[in-house]
Design a protein around this motif. Structure first.
Motif, PDB file in Angstrom:
ATOM      1  N   ASP A   6       0.864  -1.180   0.000  1.00  0.00           N
ATOM      2  CA  ASP A   6       0.000   0.000   0.000  1.00  0.00           C
ATOM      3  C   ASP A   6       0.906   1.237   0.000  1.00  0.00           C
ATOM      4  OD1 ASP A   6      -1.571   2.130   0.538  1.00  0.00           O
ATOM      5  OD2 ASP A   6      -2.335   1.374   2.463  1.00  0.00           O
ATOM      6  N   PRO A   7       0.939   2.001  -1.126  1.00  0.00           N
ATOM      7  CA  PRO A   7       1.874   3.122  -1.217  1.00  0.00           C
ATOM      8  C   PRO A   7       1.636   4.204  -0.173  1.00  0.00           C
ATOM      9  CG  PRO A   7       0.744   2.718  -3.322  1.00  0.00           C
ATOM     10  CD  PRO A   7       0.099   1.838  -2.304  1.00  0.00           C
ATOM     11  N   SER A   8       0.423   4.247   0.423  1.00  0.00           N
ATOM     12  CA  SER A   8       0.181   5.274   1.439  1.00  0.00           C
ATOM     13  C   SER A   8       0.804   4.860   2.778  1.00  0.00           C
ATOM     14  CB  SER A   8      -1.317   5.518   1.604  1.00  0.00           C
ATOM     15  OG  SER A   8      -1.909   4.332   2.089  1.00  0.00           O
ATOM     16  N   SER A   9       1.197   3.595   2.883  1.00  0.00           N
ATOM     17  CA  SER A   9       1.831   3.128   4.113  1.00  0.00           C
ATOM     18  C   SER A   9       3.334   3.399   4.026  1.00  0.00           C
ATOM     19  CB  SER A   9       1.586   1.627   4.263  1.00  0.00           C
ATOM     20  OG  SER A   9       2.612   1.064   5.046  1.00  0.00           O
ATOM     21  N   PRO A  10       3.934   3.944   5.104  1.00  0.00           N
ATOM     22  CA  PRO A  10       5.356   4.292   5.044  1.00  0.00           C
ATOM     23  C   PRO A  10       6.284   3.112   5.292  1.00  0.00           C
ATOM     24  CG  PRO A  10       4.457   4.906   7.163  1.00  0.00           C
ATOM     25  CD  PRO A  10       3.318   4.298   6.388  1.00  0.00           C
ATOM     26  N   VAL A  11       5.737   1.914   5.480  1.00  0.00           N
ATOM     27  CA  VAL A  11       6.587   0.798   5.890  1.00  0.00           C
ATOM     28  C   VAL A  11       6.914  -0.135   4.723  1.00  0.00           C
ATOM     29  CG1 VAL A  11       6.783  -1.156   7.465  1.00  0.00           C
ATOM     30  CG2 VAL A  11       5.594   0.900   8.193  1.00  0.00           C
ATOM     31  N   GLY A  12       8.196  -0.286   4.431  1.00  0.00           N
ATOM     32  CA  GLY A  12       8.644  -1.264   3.451  1.00  0.00           C
ATOM     33  C   GLY A  12       9.521  -2.261   4.188  1.00  0.00           C
ATOM     34  N   PHE A  13      10.278  -3.037   3.458  1.00  0.00           N
ATOM     35  CA  PHE A  13      11.187  -3.980   4.098  1.00  0.00           C
ATOM     36  C   PHE A  13      12.572  -3.785   3.490  1.00  0.00           C
ATOM     37  CE2 PHE A  13      13.397  -7.994   4.674  1.00  0.00           C
ATOM     38  CZ  PHE A  13      13.136  -8.268   6.009  1.00  0.00           C
ATOM     39  N   VAL A  14      13.523  -3.457   4.333  1.00  0.00           N
ATOM     40  CA  VAL A  14      14.897  -3.226   3.868  1.00  0.00           C
ATOM     41  C   VAL A  14      15.789  -4.284   4.500  1.00  0.00           C
ATOM     42  CG1 VAL A  14      16.856  -1.626   3.874  1.00  0.00           C
ATOM     43  CG2 VAL A  14      14.523  -0.743   3.627  1.00  0.00           C
ATOM     44  N   LEU A  15      16.509  -4.990   3.656  1.00  0.00           N
ATOM     45  CA  LEU A  15      17.437  -6.028   4.130  1.00  0.00           C
ATOM     46  C   LEU A  15      18.849  -5.647   3.696  1.00  0.00           C
ATOM     47  CD1 LEU A  15      17.904  -8.874   5.335  1.00  0.00           C
ATOM     48  CD2 LEU A  15      17.553  -9.788   3.031  1.00  0.00           C
TER      49      LEU A  15
END
Ligand SMILES: C[S@@+](CC[C@H](N)C(=O)[O-])C[C@H]1O[C@@H](n2cnc3c(N)ncnc32)[C@H](O)[C@@H]1O
Length: 152
Positions: A6-15
């Motif tokens: 969901d682009p409005s959510s600021p949470v992604g996953f960074v590894l």
């Protein structure tokens, strides 16, 4: 890297992956020490990535410089090619691959390989990169895999 569904959510996953220990950073997960040239690292990445796929592979990796320009260049290109060889396992179709290189005789070889697997390949020199440095980045977008590559 995996941006939010969901682009409005600021949470992604960074590894992050590195040979060296990385101090914890809020919002990021690290595999370290881990060597990207070791097949066990790809396996660990797959296990940790949500959905087993990344949208972006971004590499600032570099071997310890020996001071011999050609040798350092060859070793860095080889590292980039190794990373590229694991993209079929990790990168989402349509994904992006960014890697750092030091300009030299093998750059064309890397560019050719990227062109086989990505729709667009550009060489970029970020503003933050010192002008006197031979550092340049390859930005490859729209991953489509090499013709004939079959995902296991
Ligand atoms: C130029 S530094 C990147 C520094 C990092 N981007 C930062 O801002 O702190 C290059 C990094 O590549 C890592 N590296 C070199 N070879 C590697 C490999 N085979 N697997 C994983 N990391 C590697 C090194 O340990 C080093 O931390």
């Amino acid at each position: 890297m995996r941006p939010p569904a969901d682009p409005s959510s600021p949470v992604g996953f960074v590894l992050g992956v590195d040979l060296l220990h990385i101090f914890p950073l809020e919002g990021a997960t690290f595999l370290c020490p881990a060597d990207v040239t070791d097949p066990r690292t790809s396996q660990r990445i797959l296990e940790v990535l949500p959905g087993g796929r990344a949208d972006v592979i971004l590499s600032d990796m570099a071997p310890n410089a020996t001071g011999f320009r050609d040798l350092d260049h060859d070793r860095l290109i080889s590292l980039c090619l190794t990373l590229l060889s694991v993209t079929p396992d990790i990168l989402q179709p349509g994904g992006t691959f960014l890697c750092k290189t030091w300009a030299g005789s093998q750059s064309r070889r890397l560019q050719r390989r990227l062109t086989e697997e990505f729709q667009n390949v550009r060489i970029i020199k970020p503003e933050a990169s010192r002008k006197e440095s031979s550092e340049v980045y390859f930005l490859a977008t729209q991953y489509h895999r090499r013709k004939g590559t079959v995902k296991q």
